[in-house]
Design a protein around this motif. Structure first.
Motif, mmCIF file in Angstrom:
data_model
loop_
_atom_site.group_PDB
_atom_site.id
_atom_site.type_symbol
_atom_site.label_atom_id
_atom_site.label_comp_id
_atom_site.label_asym_id
_atom_site.label_seq_id
_atom_site.Cartn_x
_atom_site.Cartn_y
_atom_site.Cartn_z
ATOM 1 N N ILE A 191 40.963 32.514 35.053
ATOM 2 C CA ILE A 191 41.710 31.246 35.657
ATOM 3 C C ILE A 191 41.535 31.172 37.140
ATOM 4 C CG2 ILE A 191 44.013 30.179 36.028
ATOM 5 C CD1 ILE A 191 44.926 31.381 33.241
ATOM 6 N N GLN A 226 39.519 27.767 37.924
ATOM 7 C CA GLN A 226 40.520 26.680 37.816
ATOM 8 C C GLN A 226 41.079 26.558 39.304
ATOM 9 O OE1 GLN A 226 41.309 24.911 34.939
ATOM 10 N NE2 GLN A 226 39.851 26.259 33.956
ATOM 11 N N THR A 227 41.004 27.543 40.261
ATOM 12 C CA THR A 227 42.038 27.586 41.479
ATOM 13 C C THR A 227 40.813 27.072 42.626
ATOM 14 O OG1 THR A 227 41.438 29.605 42.116
ATOM 15 C CG2 THR A 227 43.325 29.391 40.930
ATOM 16 N N TYR A 283 40.351 28.648 45.306
ATOM 17 C CA TYR A 283 39.730 29.834 46.105
ATOM 18 C C TYR A 283 38.509 30.350 45.006
ATOM 19 C CZ TYR A 283 44.250 29.112 48.090
ATOM 20 O OH TYR A 283 45.253 28.356 48.581
#
Lengths: 325, 505
Positions: free
Chosen positions: A180, A184-185, A187
């Motif tokens: 994730i 998904q971020t 970063y």
């Protein structure tokens, strides 16, 4: 995606080959449990090094961090009698500090990751052998409860005689969170971007130094977690060789799983499959009589080399096809 | 001498070269007579450099023939090119600064003693002769790194002579020279030509070409656009061939109503030129060009404004507020955006899709508690692809596969998504085809109309003259002058760029 399918194909092929060549010993619950446990433990540290490799760096100190934490934890508990929570907290703190120092040296002093972590490899093992007096560390017959996080098997409904090794839980949690984070971020996107071009990432307003430091911290933290789980699993750690070469297994698994040492490429799923492939290969060498056990490194080396060569060849053919269009 | 009477040294016919996404050369021909100085002109991206690299064996043509002295030759490597007597002198010189002059002249072809020892005495003796021919008075034992750029260039020419080059290709040889050094170079070039060496001369400085060339060959969009004989060579004719239409039509410039001062720079000291202080200001909706020779500190100024190389001293004010800009992050926070000079290294992540490149600067703003905002990302990137007319099948395309112009649009899109107050552009049209160029000019105009202040660096005088409301000119790190649109002329800019004062102009 194609890469993952390719590596998964190789894994399935090796598994079937091992089943056939080992006369079914491979499928015995004891063997499978062991294999899965090793895969879970190595998977955790491979995911860690995967983050560093995605930034275009490398961490050679993982094995020595495992040694430091793996020997240090029982040493604090049994020799010094520290309470378990405090000892575990110390393990986390030390791993985190190691990653932080690596990251700072690499970004702020612009030292090369290879050099920094090579020195780490030498130092942490030397320090461990120093404070333990080179004596084997372990929990003896105590701490059975906490050790079960590495040794226990979780029974499956309707399945007799086989349970899922407890470290799998850790691997699943680490892999899901890592996946994730990476995909998904913002970063994770920053890491993938700076791994391909740190300069362009910096020009786009990304704090690249901070992201690189974060990758080394993640790597050392997961190496520390690996150290805790490994020592709880085997209950006996010799400072001279505990965790020896583990960084190379981790790097090899990440590379097999599609991470490029040039940076910017890699998936968590790929790394886990790469780890599984490494462990199945080791298992095959042990189980199959025709392959002498002491040539293990030669087989693993050849498989990795073959894997990367195939990958480059596929790319070459693909780019030729684009060029000739 | 009339070209027709010359013995032909080099004849290039029907050369084509395709790169992914762009036909760089399309059936290009070029002839060079013995002792002739042929200037090859064209806008950036017209195919000059590709043609020269093919002649020098750095790249291979897809098709076409090269005839040297009546014999067809295959130039597959640099060594082959040298064997056939074709030498290329790059814009960035290819010398080893840690070696002495003699060693550089004979690099890779060192005379030997006993088969494996370098014969230094022999090098010295020979080198003196070549250095004399180029009028360079230095000891062959002198380290190249200690020479000025102009003198290093002479060493390169001496090196070319030492391999007995019959065709000498010079790519922008004066781009980093002072006027005096350039004048010396011209004397050497004319002298070489009179001794039968053919010169292929690439330059953007039309004044130079006018003074030196026997013939001008113009490329445009990878094709032959025409030739000019000695008597027809004039500034106007050259520009017309290069641009393919009247310059005034090509640049969509309309004077802008400049608004409030949006950025002002006071006593700014860049690390590249620590002894110079820079002051200027920028108004809303204004397009300001920065001109100057290579090495004048233009790129360094933009990089300091953008925080890549933080200022040593001085103030940057945005909206009358002093901003401490020590990293691109600070610059972005202050409303600045930079389209950098090196598109492929600094502007883009070539192996990522258009969408992920477009969103790189806006991810932080559009984040959803640290998570990617995928729908926002997709919307912005699709809107930018449409608004900027990026030619691509989808915004999932890997940026590496786009042509230069479309790549540059992606860089622009990345910043426009942030809605900056000040847009810094460093060589915004370098290496892109003429159509995309016009689109980028159109974009600059449109942005200025919406109130964005644009500060752009360009090495193309035409671009500075065509696009600026106002031009700043730099010389060796110093701002030597400011020209309003009414004062803008090639001569005025060049005078300031070579370090002469306004008064002299």
């Amino acid at each position: 995606m194609k890469k993952i399918v390719g590596i998964l194909g190789i894994l399935i092929f090796v598994v079937i080959a091992t089943i056939v060549l080992s006369d079914g010993i491979f499928l015995r619950p004891f063997n499978l449990e062991n294999l899965i446990r090793r895969t879970a433990l190595f998977g955790i540290i491979s995911i860690g090094v995967g983050f560093v490799i995605i930034t275009g760096g490398i961490d050679l100190s993982i094995g020595s961090v495992i040694c430091l934490i793996g020997c240090g934890l029982p040493w604090l508990l049994t020799v010094h009698g520290w309470p378990l929570p405090i000892a575990l907290f110390a393990a986390v703190l030390i791993s985190l500090l190691i990653g932080l120092i690596h990251g700072l040296l690499i970004t702020k002093l612009k030292l090369q990751p290879f050099v920094v972590t090579l020195c780490g490899l030498l130092m942490y093992r030397g320090v461990t052998r120093g404070f333990t007096g080179d004596q084997t560390q372990g929990f003896g017959s105590e701490f059975k409860g906490i050790r079960s996080i590495a040794t226990a098997e979780i029974p499956l409904p309707f399945v007799e005689g086989f349970g899922v090794p407890a470290p799998c839980v850790f691997l699943v949690v680490v892999a899901v969170v890592a996946g994730i984070f990476l995909n998904q971020t913002i970063y994770g996107r920053y890491l993938l971007a700076l791994g391909r071009s740190e300069e362009a990432a910096r020009y786009s307003g990304i704090n690249t130094d901070r992201m690189v430091i974060l990758a080394y911290v993640i790597c050392s933290l997961l190496a520390g977690l690996g150290g805790v789980l490994f020592v709880m699993d085997v209950n006996s750690a010799q400072p001279v060789d505990f965790g020896n070469f583990y960084e190379l297994y981790a790097i090899a698994a990440a590379v097999l799983g599609g991470c490029s040492l040039r940076g910017g490429h890699g998936t968590i799923v790929g790394i886990v499959i790469g780890t599984a492939l490494m462990q199945v290969l080791r298992n095959m060498i042990t189980l199959v009589d025709v392959i002498p056990t002491h040539i293990e490194f030669a087989v693993i080396g050849a498989v990795i080399l073959g894997g990367v060569m195939a990958d480059e060849l596929v790319k070459l053919v693909a780019s030729r096809r684009v060029a000739s269009k | 001498m009339v070209a027709a009477q010359r013995e032909l040294t080099l004849k290039v016919q029907g050369v084509s070269k395709r790169f992914p996404g762009v036909l760089a050369l399309d059936d290009v021909s070029l002839t060079v007579g013995k002792g002739e100085i042929v200037a090859v002109l064209g806008e950036n991206g017209a195919g000059k450099s590709t043609l020269m690299r093919i002649l020098a064996g750095v790249q291979r043509a897809d098709s076409g023939t090269v005839v040297m002295g009546g014999e067809e030759v295959q130039i597959s490597t640099v060594e082959k090119a040298l064997d056939h007597g074709i030498a290329l002198i790059h814009q960035e010189l290819n010398l080893a600064d840690n070696l002495d002059v003699g060693a550089n002249i004979f690099l890779g072809r060192e005379p030997r003693r006993f088969g494996w020892l370098i014969d230094k005495e022999h090098i010295r003796r020979e080198a003196v002769g070549y250095l004399e021919r180029v009028g360079l008075d230095v000891d062959p034992n002198y380290l190249v790194g200690g020479l000025t750029i102009g003198r290093q260039q002479m060493v390169e020419i001496a090196k070319a002579l030492s391999i007995d080059a019959r065709v000498l290709i010079m790519d922008e040889p004066t781009s980093s020279l002072s006027q005096k050094e350039a004048d010396q170079l011209f004397v050497v070039i004319k002298d070489l030509a009179s001794k039968g060496v053919s010169i292929v001369y690439i330059s953007h400085r039309l004044g130079e070409v006018e003074a030196m060339a026997d013939r001008v060959v113009v490329l445009r969009d990878g094709k032959n656009a025409g030739e000019l004989k000695r008597d027809d060579i004039s500034h106007e004719n050259m520009v017309k061939l290069m641009v393919g239409r009247d310059v005034s039509q090509f640049y969509p410039h309309e004077p802008h109503e400049a608004g409030e001062v949006v950025m002002s720079v006071k006593g700014l000291v860049t690390p590249a030129h620590p002894s110079q202080k820079i002051d200027f200001s920028l108004r809303q909706g204004e397009i300001v060009g920065i001109s100057g020779l290579v090495g004048a500190g233009r790129t360094e100024l933009l990089q300091t404004l953008f925080g890549v190389t933080p200022a040593l001293a001085g103030e940057i004010l945005v909206d009358s507020e002093v901003r401490k800009i020590t990293s691109p992050i600070d610059a972005i926070d202050s409303g600045l955006a930079l389209v950098p000079e090196d598109r492929k290294q600094q502007g883009l992540i070539l192996d990522m899709p258009i969408r992920e490149n477009m969103s790189l600067a806006t991810l932080l703003r559009d984040q959803n508690k640290g998570f990617l905002n995928c729908s926002m990302e997709r919307n912005i990137s699709q809107k930018m692809v449409e608004d900027l007319n990026v030619k691509t099948p989808s915004d999932g395309q890997i940026v590496r596969l786009l042509s230069g112009g479309n790549q540059q649009k992606v860089v622009l899109g990345k910043w426009l998504a942030l809605e900056p107050k000040v847009l810094l552009l460093d060589e915004p049209t370098r290496g892109i085809d003429i159509g995309a160029k016009a689109e980028i000019y159109g974009l600059m105009e449109a942005l200025a109309k919406t109130g964005v202040a644009i500060l752009f660096v360009s090495s193309e005088l035409e671009e500075i003259l065509g696009m600026s409301d106002r031009a700043l000119v730099m010389h060796e790190g110093r701002l030597t002058g400011e020209l309003q649109r009414s004062e803008l002329s090639e001569e005025a800019v060049m005078r300031l760029a070579t370090g002469q004062s306004m008064e002299a102009a």
